[in-house]
Each structure stands twice: as C-alpha cells, then as structure tokens.
Design an enzyme around this catalytic site. Structure first.
Site, PDB file in Angstrom:
ATOM      1  N   PRO A 199       3.049  -9.377  11.361  1.00  0.00           N
ATOM      2  CG  PRO A 199       0.809  -9.828  11.842  1.00  0.00           C
ATOM      3  CD  PRO A 199       1.839  -8.741  11.894  1.00  0.00           C
ATOM      4  CG  ASP A 216      17.321  -2.409  14.539  1.00  0.00           C
ATOM      5  OD1 ASP A 216      16.524  -1.735  13.849  1.00  0.00           O
ATOM      6  OD2 ASP A 216      17.692  -2.073  15.670  1.00  0.00           O
ATOM      7  CB  CYS A 229      -2.149   1.089  12.622  1.00  0.00           C
ATOM      8  SG  CYS A 229      -1.083   0.206  13.751  1.00  0.00           S
TER       9      CYS A 229
HETATM   10  C1  SAM Z   1       3.091  -2.427  12.649  1.00  0.00           C
HETATM   11  S1  SAM Z   1       3.907  -3.935  12.812  1.00  0.00           S
HETATM   12  C2  SAM Z   1       4.029  -4.456  11.149  1.00  0.00           C
HETATM   13  C3  SAM Z   1       2.786  -5.060  10.598  1.00  0.00           C
HETATM   14  C4  SAM Z   1       3.018  -5.721   9.284  1.00  0.00           C
HETATM   15  N1  SAM Z   1       3.560  -4.815   8.305  1.00  0.00           N
HETATM   16  C5  SAM Z   1       1.742  -6.348   8.732  1.00  0.00           C
HETATM   17  O1  SAM Z   1       1.070  -5.731   7.940  1.00  0.00           O
HETATM   18  O2  SAM Z   1       1.437  -7.482   9.104  1.00  0.00           O
HETATM   19  C6  SAM Z   1       5.524  -3.462  13.179  1.00  0.00           C
HETATM   20  C7  SAM Z   1       6.522  -4.577  13.184  1.00  0.00           C
HETATM   21  O3  SAM Z   1       7.797  -3.957  13.290  1.00  0.00           O
HETATM   22  C8  SAM Z   1       8.648  -4.808  14.012  1.00  0.00           C
HETATM   23  N2  SAM Z   1       9.770  -3.966  14.470  1.00  0.00           N
HETATM   24  C9  SAM Z   1       9.868  -3.207  15.585  1.00  0.00           C
HETATM   25  N3  SAM Z   1      11.050  -2.574  15.611  1.00  0.00           N
HETATM   26  C10 SAM Z   1      11.706  -2.947  14.486  1.00  0.00           C
HETATM   27  C11 SAM Z   1      12.971  -2.631  13.935  1.00  0.00           C
HETATM   28  N4  SAM Z   1      13.826  -1.842  14.565  1.00  0.00           N
HETATM   29  N5  SAM Z   1      13.325  -3.208  12.771  1.00  0.00           N
HETATM   30  C12 SAM Z   1      12.488  -4.037  12.123  1.00  0.00           C
HETATM   31  N6  SAM Z   1      11.281  -4.374  12.604  1.00  0.00           N
HETATM   32  C13 SAM Z   1      10.892  -3.824  13.757  1.00  0.00           C
HETATM   33  C14 SAM Z   1       7.775  -5.393  15.084  1.00  0.00           C
HETATM   34  O4  SAM Z   1       8.299  -6.615  15.543  1.00  0.00           O
HETATM   35  C15 SAM Z   1       6.444  -5.538  14.341  1.00  0.00           C
HETATM   36  O5  SAM Z   1       6.329  -6.848  13.859  1.00  0.00           O
END
Ligand code: SAM
Length: 736
Positions: A182, A234, A324
């Site tokens: 987010p 992606d 995390c």
């Molecule tokens: C751990 S969260 C990121 C938290 C964010 N960095 C923060 O500090 O607010 C991982 C994010 O990766 C996204 N995600 C999942 N697969 C992905 C992909 N193949 N490419 C890009 N984003 C991806 C998810 O939608 C999610 O929002």
C-alpha cells in the site's frame, strides 16, 4: 525496552462468528512451531519460546514525523509538528497508568534520523487498540489521526522502515519500487528523494494488483510529489524503459526496492490470521515468484563500475530485497539463487557483470539484528525434510532446486551472513528480512561499437521478454489476485500541454510567474488534451519517462494538481454564475502553492497579501465565508490590498509567523477565492482542522462543532442560481 504486557492477545484478534460474536483466533500453529524449531535460526528451545511469546503479543505503536507533504528542503512543518507533539502531547504520556501499571513514555528510535532532526521516529509501548479505547489517550489519538491524514505523521511498523533506509536514496536517483502497495515504503523513498529542494530523480511505484495500484495513488497523493509515477505491472516482467524521447537510451534504475509478496510470518503480531493460515507450502509456493522479481530487479539495476584498484566510479547504485517473513526459503534461498543465476549467466559473464551483497553492518547504528544464515532445511508440503533436490523424486514435486542451501564454495562467494534478520524479541517489533545488493563490473566502460551492437541485441531480447509477459498474462502460480483490467487501460490519458498553450500563457500572465516556471511540464488528463477542469505538473524527468515510454508503461497516476478551473459550482453565496465565470478563474491548488510561489516575487506580486495578524487569520479560519467588512476592521491594509485586486478571482494570504530557532514556525500560504462581499479560504476540511488546533488551540470537539455550524450556514444560504451541485467528492473537499 520492556515488553508490552498490556498489548494483549485481543488486538485484531479475530473474525465475527455466525452468531455475531468476535471469535478469538488461537495463537498457536503446530506446523509453524515445528518448522521453525527445526531451522537453524534459534539457538535452542528457550530462545524459540521467547520468540513465540513476543509473536503472541500486540505490537507497540510506532510513528514517524515526515516531511511528506512539504516537498521542499524547508522542513519547518516537520519541525513544528514535532515540537507541538513534544510540548502539547508528550507531557500527558508520562506516567500514564493503565490497569494498575505505569506505562513508560514514548521513546525515540535512534537509527532513523536526518542531518537536522534526530527524533523523527518514536515508539510507544502500548497497543493501538488500547490507545483507541481509553479516554486518557484521546488527545494523542486525535493528534495522530489528524496529522496522519495530512501526511505529516506516518504510522508504520518499525521494521518495515528499514528497507528504504538501506537503499540510501538521493535526490538525483531514479528509483523503482517493484511491489509498492500500500505504499508505506514508497512514502519514505519520496521523503528521501525530496530531502533537497532540487530533486532531479523520480520514484516509480509499481504493483501488479490493479486495485492495489489505485490504493497506492490514494496513499501517495498526499505527498504531492511531481517526481512520482505509479504503474501497474507484474514485476517479474517489468518492462525495460528508455529515456530521451526520440533519441532513446536504455534507462536503468539507481535504486530498486524489491519488497516482495511473502508468507508474512513476521507480521503475526499484527495480522493474527497468519497463526491460522501459515503452512509450509505458503513459503515454498512463493519462492519462485520472489526469485523472478529479484532477478528482474537485478537486470534493471544500474551497474556500479569500479577501477582496477577497487574505486567506485560515480554514485553507488543498489537494490534492496526484503520480506516480512523469517522463512529461509523466501529469504536466503532466494538471495543465493539470484546470485548463483546472475553470476553464471553467459550473457553477464560476457559483459563482466556480477552481483554481490553489500555489507550493511555499519548502517543503522543501534538497530539490533542477526546475520543471515548459510544453511537451512527444506521441507515439502507434508513436512518431510528433503536432503537434496531430485527431480525424479515425487517428494520433490512443487519444490525447486534453488530452495536448497549453497555449497561450501558458494558460501564463501555469496556472503549470506550480510543479510539482516530482525526478530520480534530483539527490540519488541515484528520480524523482517532485508539485504542490499549491488551489480558491478571492474574496469572503466569503453563504449565501443561492439558494445552498441550488444546493447541492441539486449534490447531485442528485452522486447521479446516484455511481449511474452504481456501474452502470458497471469501465471498460474501468481499470488496476486488480479482484478480485471479495464479494456483500455489508460482510460484517462496523460497529455502534456504545448508550452505556448493559450491557457498556460494566461495563467503565467495572471500570476506573474517568472521565466523559470516549467510551463512545458504541465499536463491534463482527458482525451481532448485540452485544459478543462484541472492542470497537473510533473518534474522534467517524469515527463521524459512518461513520454518516451508511452506504449510500454501501464500508467496509473502521475502529476500534482496545480491549477483548477473555479466555476460557479462552488458555493459562493454572494455571487452569481455569470459573475464568477466572467472572471479569470484558474486558481492554484493549495498543495501546489509552495511550488508555484517559487516562481513568483513575494515582495512585488500584487496577488499576495502578507500578514502576521493572527486575529485576521483566525477570523478567516473560523468561517467558511468571511465578510470583508469584518476583516477590514481587523486589518486596514487588507482594504488597500482589495482595491488592487478587484479584477481577480483568486489571491493568496501569506501568514508570516514569527518563530524562534527552538520553536520553528512554518510560514503558511493559502489560496483564497475573493467573492463580492466575502472571501473563502480554499483548503480542505482536514487542513482546516489541523490549523485550528495548531494555531488557535481549539479542541477537536470544538472544531467539529464549528465546521458543522459553518456548513449548515452555507447550505442555508446557497440557492440554485449561485451554487451548482458539486461534481465530485474530490472537488467538494477542496474548499472549507
Ligand atoms: C509485501 S507487499 C508490499 C508492501 C509495500 N512495499 C509497502 O511497504 O507498503 C507485496 C505487494 O506485492 C504485490 N505483488 C504481488 N505479486 C506481484 C508481482 N508479480 N508484481 C508486482 N507486485 C506484486 C502485492 O499486490 C502487494 O501489494
């Protein structure tokens, strides 16, 4: 720091059952416990038990004073709000008793500081549930909420703040946040980018989930950065980008954050559902996508070039990989596999390119951490330990070779001990894994013809990868639940206005913006390409990136709203539609005002009214529509000013506040709509609340009562002729 006895198990601790009662989630998971006890992470069962005990408790509250909203070097707002906290709130948090225990006051976390401010980050050893519920914390809670909405305070888990710090972003960096939603870490990246007034770089925030990429927009809009681009790709197939318009050059990124999707078992203290949902397969199933994202990041990273005697030429580029989770399969195994694959790839060998982990042991002084591990055990979904990978062994189904620990020689090369592990019990936080990479080559670059040919080949390979990615669409293993893309993704195109556009020229003329005003980076967001309602601005580099990569980028958001066409729809009770529309009606949006004022002469510009009369400001703040007659009584010079600006619809009040060096006070500027008999400050109601509190010490209850009274008055006065319906919530929120 003491543990948080009070932050009991009830925090976020369940879901409503069918009978409507809240059901506790049991904080036990035998699979998780057995798995982690078998990994070489904790030295004995006792250490594991301490770890588990912390995992069961709620998290303390952490909050950071940002320079978020204030996109210049002038951090007077940040300092003022910090001072306000220390003077007005903190004394009430000393020796607070709760359930017969004295709660220690919030403490400063020493490893997060800027050159000028050393107490940016605070931790309070009490859970947010209690803060929300208990009367004695009400003022503190209201303060946090109010400043958080305005982007002046960030409430973020302590350990989640580490990865952006390790990236060491500079104002000139091209930054990519690959999995950004987010957006709490993107917010930090933007703060670092804007640490000086002349941010020439940019932050590109990406998320694969369409809805979450829009959530990012919502979060990051309040930063008002012209150096931000939000995209929706992606990350495994993040497109190769170019700069320089028609003379396009490959654009690498100086700083890349790979905060990848993970099992999240380091967040059990906050997300109690992890207790219920954790499985071995969860981590195993994410390993490949994590590796793919990291590999793609390394590909896009700028190469550090060293001389033969190991001197870095130019600035240091770096990539930070973080999760995390504490699971080695999602962490060290991914890192090791990325180094192994990159350094043995013939393409990289041919070009002398390598990757390695950076030593972060001297960074973040005071942060308690543990080194990364060099070996671990691999378990299949049935919790069977598998000693080595064998593709013919059906027990290895759904496992990949890259999950196993490195060989002896690789241990020497990879230096996985440079990874950082943070456990909950070390300083009463969540769990996190972080490591920093560099891509490097030794020997000064020699841009010969041969290299050019290679680059061309590389470009073709990249084009193929990206096209392939588009065709493949969503991979079966993809953890992101993709919401359906709109047919035409860029529903609202981003169109830059020609620098000699008629409206731009009128605006420049009206506001007397000087020759340095970057009129060629103004853009509109509608298919006609004409300024209809709003005009946004970006930084020059953002314009270049957007224009050069128009067909490659799935752009979600960019630009700060700068000019808004004020129309009769605004509730200005003493005017009629024709009167408003006949005037010059492009006003400057409040948030963009500091930026616009850089191009105006504060001493000679007739539109700017300067005052240090706080009674005058108080009256303007207290009423949505302030009668001139009342204001003239308080400030006769305002009458003279009004005689000079009769033709204009918009003006500024500059509130020159005198502070001492210890008691910094931000100078405030407000865009103002001048009606026939009264004026209206064009600020949103959240800012009005903050200012009434900050400047005139009203309580939140008094402020809300005042706002309700004023809006009832405005409603009663407005008639269909002078007030058309407001078109959107966003528009509605722009005025008080
Ligand atoms: C751990 S969260 C990121 C938290 C964010 N960095 C923060 O500090 O607010 C991982 C994010 O990766 C996204 N995600 C999942 N697969 C992905 C992909 N193949 N490419 C890009 N984003 C991806 C998810 O939608 C999610 O929002």
């Amino acid at each position: 720091m003491g543990r948080n006895k009070r932050s009991n198990n009830k925090q976020n601790s369940g879901k409503r059952s069918q009978t409507g009662n809240w059901k506790e989630i049991e904080k036990e998971n035998i699979k998780w416990e057995t798995y982690y006890k078998q990994q070489p992470i904790f030295k004995d069962d006792q250490e594991f038990e301490t770890f588990k005990k912390f995992c069961k408790e709620g998290l303390p509250l952490t909050f950071r004073f940002t320079n978020g909203n204030n996109i210049t070097t002038d951090n007077s707002r940040q300092k003022e709000i910090l001072n306000l906290f220390k003077k007005d709130i903190l004394p009430h948090l000393h020796n607070v008793e709760y359930e017969d225990e004295v709660i220690a006051a919030p403490v400063v976390i020493p490893w997060y500081e800027t050159e000028e401010i050393h107490d940016i980050l605070w931790q309070y050893n009490i859970s947010k549930t209690i803060i929300r519920k208990k009367e004695q914390f009400k003022k503190f809670q209201q303060f946090l909420v109010m400043e958080n909405v305005l982007g002046n305070i960030a409430r973020q888990e302590l350990v989640s703040m580490i990865p952006p710090l390790l990236l060491k972003v500079k104002p000139s960096d091209k930054v990519l946040d690959m999995c950004a939603a987010p957006g709490s870490k993107t917010m930090q990246l933007l703060e670092f980018l804007h640490a000086s007034d002349d941010a020439s770089g940019f932050v590109m925030a990406n998320d694969a989930d369409f809805k979450r990429s829009h959530m990012l927009t919502h979060q990051l809009k309040k930063i008002n950065s012209p150096n931000l681009i939000i995209v929706n790709h992606d990350a495994q197939f993040f497109p190769k980008l170019f700069s320089g318009g028609d003379n396009r050059n490959f654009m690498s990124f100086d700083k890349i954050l790979c905060d990848v999707p993970c099992s999240g078992d380091g967040t059990m203290r906050k997300n109690v559902n992890v207790w219920k949902e954790w499985t071995i397969q969860g981590g195993n199933g994410l390993h490949q996508i994590q590796l793919n994202i990291l590999k793609r990041g390394l590909k896009l990273l700028t190469t550090n070039t060293y001389t033969e005697d190991n001197q870095l030429i130019g600035n240091e580029a770096r990539l930070v990989y973080s999760t995390c989770s504490l699971n080695p399969i999602e962490n060290e195994a991914v890192v090791a596999a990325a180094i192994r694959e990159f350094n043995s790839d013939p393409y990289n060998i041919k070009r002398g390119l390598k990757v390695r982990l950076l030593d972060s042991s001297k960074d973040l002084n005071g942060l308690k951490r543990v080194d990364g591990i060099n070996w671990w055990k691999v378990f299949n979904r049935d919790a069977e330990e598998i000693a080595e990978y064998d593709e013919n062994n059906e027990k290895c189904a759904k496992l990949s070779k890259s999950m196993w620990p490195p060989t002896k020689e690789e241990i020497e090369e990879f230096k996985l001990n440079r990874c950082i592990r943070v456990y909950p019990q070390l300083q009463n936080t969540g769990g996190f894994f972080i490591t920093a990479f560099e891509k490097y080559k030794v020997g000064v670059e020699n841009p010969t013809k041969k290299v050019k040919i290679d680059e061309k080949t590389e470009e073709n390979e990249e084009e193929a990868t990206v096209k392939e990615a588009d065709a493949v669409s969503t991979a079966a293993t993809e953890p992101v639940k993709k919401s359906r893309m709109p047919r035409d993704f860029n529903e609202e195109p981003f169109i830059f206005l020609p620098s000699d556009h008629e409206v731009t020229s009128k605006i420049i003329d009206y506001y007397k913006l000087n020759a340095n005003f970057p009129q060629d980076t103004l853009l509109v967001r509608n298919a006609s390409g004409e300024p209809v309602k709003s005009i946004y601005y970006t930084s020059p580099i953002v314009k270049d990136v957007i224009q050069t990569n128009e067909s490659r980028l799935k752009l979600v958001f960019s630009g700060v709203k700068m000019f808004i066409q004020q129309s009769a729809m605004k509730t200005v009770p003493d005017q009629n539609v024709a009167d408003i529309n006949s005037r010059f009606n492009w006003r400057i949006q409040n948030e963009a005002l500091p930026h616009a004022l850089k191009y105006m002469d504060l001493d000679t510009n007739k539109l700017i009214f300067k005052t240090s009369n706080s009674e005058f400001i108080k009256l303007c703040m207290h009423h949505n529509f302030c009668k001139y007659e009342e204001l003239y009584k308080l400030e006769p010079s305002f009458k003279e000013y009004m005689q000079k600006v009769t033709s204009g619809g918009c003006a500024f009040i500059y509130f020159d506040r005198k502070g001492t060096s210890e008691d910094v006070k931000e100078n405030l500027m407000f865009p103002v709509w001048l009606g026939k008999n009264c004026l209206n400050f064009m600020i949103n109601k959240e800012l009005q609340q903050e200012l009434l509190y900050k400047l005139f010490h009203l309580s939140m209850e008094e402020i809300k009562a005042l706002q309700e009274k004023e809006s009832a008055k405005a409603k009663a006065k407005s008639t269909p002729t002078d007030a058309k319906p407001v078109e959107s919530t966003e528009e509605k929120e722009e005025t008080v």
